[in-house]
Write a protein that holds these residues in place. Sequence first.
Motif, PDB file in Angstrom:
ATOM      1  N   UNK A  68       4.563  14.018  13.064  1.00 44.20           N
ATOM      2  CA  UNK A  68       5.831  12.876  13.476  1.00 44.20           C
ATOM      3  C   UNK A  68       6.348  14.233  14.598  1.00 44.20           C
ATOM      4  N   UNK A 103      -4.486   7.356  11.700  1.00 49.50           N
ATOM      5  CA  UNK A 103      -5.668   6.830  11.503  1.00 49.50           C
ATOM      6  C   UNK A 103      -5.134   5.370  11.132  1.00 49.50           C
ATOM      7  N   UNK A 104      -5.533   4.132  11.722  1.00 50.63           N
ATOM      8  CA  UNK A 104      -5.074   2.981  12.298  1.00 50.63           C
ATOM      9  C   UNK A 104      -5.830   2.049  11.219  1.00 50.63           C
ATOM     10  N   UNK A 105      -4.759   1.563  10.429  1.00 56.36           N
ATOM     11  CA  UNK A 105      -6.098   0.867   9.310  1.00 56.36           C
ATOM     12  C   UNK A 105      -5.735  -0.404   8.845  1.00 56.36           C
ATOM     13  N   UNK A 106      -6.197  -1.266   8.609  1.00 62.02           N
ATOM     14  CA  UNK A 106      -5.458  -2.980   8.253  1.00 62.02           C
ATOM     15  C   UNK A 106      -5.388  -2.981   7.337  1.00 62.02           C
ATOM     16  N   UNK A 166      -1.860   5.817   9.524  1.00 66.73           N
ATOM     17  CA  UNK A 166      -1.130   6.573   8.122  1.00 66.73           C
ATOM     18  C   UNK A 166      -1.123   7.826   8.553  1.00 66.73           C
ATOM     19  N   UNK A 191       2.907   5.904   6.442  1.00 69.37           N
ATOM     20  CA  UNK A 191       2.620   4.680   6.611  1.00 69.37           C
ATOM     21  C   UNK A 191       3.556   4.080   7.706  1.00 69.37           C
ATOM     22  N   UNK A 194       0.347  -1.283  -0.453  1.00 62.41           N
ATOM     23  CA  UNK A 194       0.032   0.367  -0.167  1.00 62.41           C
ATOM     24  C   UNK A 194       0.618   1.266  -0.234  1.00 62.41           C
ATOM     25  N   UNK A 195       0.625   2.189  -0.877  1.00 61.31           N
ATOM     26  CA  UNK A 195       1.719   3.733  -1.025  1.00 61.31           C
ATOM     27  C   UNK A 195       0.636   4.449  -0.523  1.00 61.31           C
ATOM     28  N   UNK A 196       0.676   5.582   0.388  1.00 61.96           N
ATOM     29  CA  UNK A 196       0.392   6.548   0.530  1.00 61.96           C
ATOM     30  C   UNK A 196       0.398   7.707   0.443  1.00 61.96           C
ATOM     31  N   UNK A 197      -0.514   8.447  -0.749  1.00 66.04           N
ATOM     32  CA  UNK A 197      -0.424   9.676  -1.003  1.00 66.04           C
ATOM     33  C   UNK A 197       0.017  11.208  -0.320  1.00 66.04           C
ATOM     34  N   UNK A 236       1.757  11.709   3.531  1.00 68.07           N
ATOM     35  CA  UNK A 236       1.291  11.186   4.423  1.00 68.07           C
ATOM     36  C   UNK A 236       2.269   9.850   4.266  1.00 68.07           C
ATOM     37  N   UNK A 244       6.849   3.225   4.532  1.00 70.84           N
ATOM     38  CA  UNK A 244       6.635   3.694   3.625  1.00 70.84           C
ATOM     39  C   UNK A 244       6.462   5.158   3.120  1.00 70.84           C
TER      40      UNK A 244
END
Lengths: 95, 95, 95, 95, 95, 95, 95
Positions: free
Chosen positions: F90, F73-76, F84, F11, F3-6, F9, F42
């Motif tokens: 940070x 935001x937590x994703x699975x 993300x 990950x 998966x690639x953040x936009x 952002x 990433x």
Amino acid sequence: MKIKPLGDKIIVQRLEAEEKTASGIFLPEGAKEKPQQAKVIRVGTGKTLDNGTVTDFQVKEGDTIILGKWGGTEIKVDGQDYIVMGEDEVLAIVE
Amino acid sequence: MKIKPLGDKIIVQRLEAEEKTASGIFLPEGAKEKPQQAKVIRVGTGKTLDNGTVTDFQVKEGDTIILGKWGGTEIKVDGQDYIVMGEDEVLAIVE
Amino acid sequence: MKIKPLGDKIIVQRLEAEEKTASGIFLPEGAKEKPQQAKVIRVGTGKTLDNGTVTDFQVKEGDTIILGKWGGTEIKVDGQDYIVMGEDEVLAIVE
Amino acid sequence: MKIKPLGDKIIVQRLEAEEKTASGIFLPEGAKEKPQQAKVIRVGTGKTLDNGTVTDFQVKEGDTIILGKWGGTEIKVDGQDYIVMGEDEVLAIVE
Amino acid sequence: MKIKPLGDKIIVQRLEAEEKTASGIFLPEGAKEKPQQAKVIRVGTGKTLDNGTVTDFQVKEGDTIILGKWGGTEIKVDGQDYIVMGEDEVLAIVE
Amino acid sequence: MKIKPLGDKIIVQRLEAEEKTASGIFLPEGAKEKPQQAKVIRVGTGKTLDNGTVTDFQVKEGDTIILGKWGGTEIKVDGQDYIVMGEDEVLAIVE
Amino acid sequence: MKIKPLGDKIIVQRLEAEEKTASGIFLPEGAKEKPQQAKVIRVGTGKTLDNGTVTDFQVKEGDTIILGKWGGTEIKVDGQDYIVMGEDEVLAIVE
């Protein structure tokens, strides 16, 4: 210290609260006010403005600063408590 | 005084509340209104505008000002209470 | 008057509420509506725009204005009540 | 009328609510919907843009407009109710 | 239609909710979902940008659009219900 | 990783909480503090500024960072938990 | 598909939640997590910047994306559920 803040953030460490009142009475643990002074441990990489220049910090490592009671984010690294905050959350420098 | 505010912040100290009413009645402690006047103790380093110029302050050290009831952040240094606030939170200068 | 507002702020003083209704009935104290008219006592130093010009005020000292029920900040100086508010909180001028 | 709004504000007066339903039933007082139409009584001095130009109004005195249920600030002058609102709170003009 | 929205606002009218489910079951009144489709009745005068140009609308009168459940302000004119909304509250056009 | 953040952002994946205290006491599950360190998995495609340039990231894949307790935001994905977040969330890099 | 989003909005459709856990246990209906993956059905007309250029999308029709649990607005067209959302609410693309 092995952590470095990004951008215009700084890392500070709270100084111990005074353990007696102005009139010399020692305070039980729960009666101490939350300390508002902190020592600057490390400053960030600077804030990059829209025109590309990077701003300097007005505080430097080692400075004692006054911070608000709810300023910054508390983190713990290697069992030590630190606060990461923006320089604009610094209320004043103790000279 | 040994603390210096940053940027466009100023440090003030509340003046004592009046202890009697306009009609001369002395007030018990709990009935005094919270004072709204304060003395300017120290002004900051000035606000740096986007074009690099640093703004002057309209208040100066020693001025008596009117502040709102909830303006600024209260701090305590050496047992003394101060308020750190932006100059734009000053409502008026008492001439 | 001895207090001067800063920037685009003005100082006004509420006018007394009408003590009888349109049909001529005198109102008990608690039934009077909160007055919405006020007299301009003093205007500030003007708002400095980004390009350095200082704006004029549309209201002047002595004007009667209409203010909203919650506009401005109430202050008390020498036992008198005033309201400090931005000129943009003035709803209308009574001509 | 003797009050003048400032800047891009306008003063309007609500039109009476219809007193019967579309099907011709007369409504008791409490059942009438709050009217959403109002007549423009006076327009302000215009909004000064950053470049110094002053904008015109799209509504003019005498226009019937539609306003939202909570738009504007209600004021009372000489026993009459008015609403002071920004022109951008006008939903539509009734032609 | 005799009402005209200002600026970048549009006036739409909700389309009737479907009265049976996808599987063909007729719904009692309370079970119908609030309809999300609406017909564009009239578009405003356009939004004037800072540089003086007036933007065009992406929707035109007669278009069927999808609107969010809480978008816009409901008004009633001549016993008919309409919604006044900004064009940016239009989620999609049904082609 | 697939998966690639936009945009700006990134990950990250939380690092395990320490399972004993500084003084060496093993903690039962419920007593562990929520970990504040995470590994950068990433980075996104970069933030495009108004003038068309794309900003670089200050963090890179593999870095250990400090994040706030509620940042991101937590994703699975595929049974794994990720966060993300914007790079500006940070707090600091662990060097 | 017959609906087209405006501006920088996209229309997506949630993918079915996994019906068994990583360890192979089938889940009863209520235990399934809300799915966070969605397929891009259609992209909008692009966002017009202040200087008149129209931005491209980073996602394209057919992409599988990760969305936050509360991102976007749910709509129903022809009995099908869709989500309309800004591209900036897309957390990541599944490659």
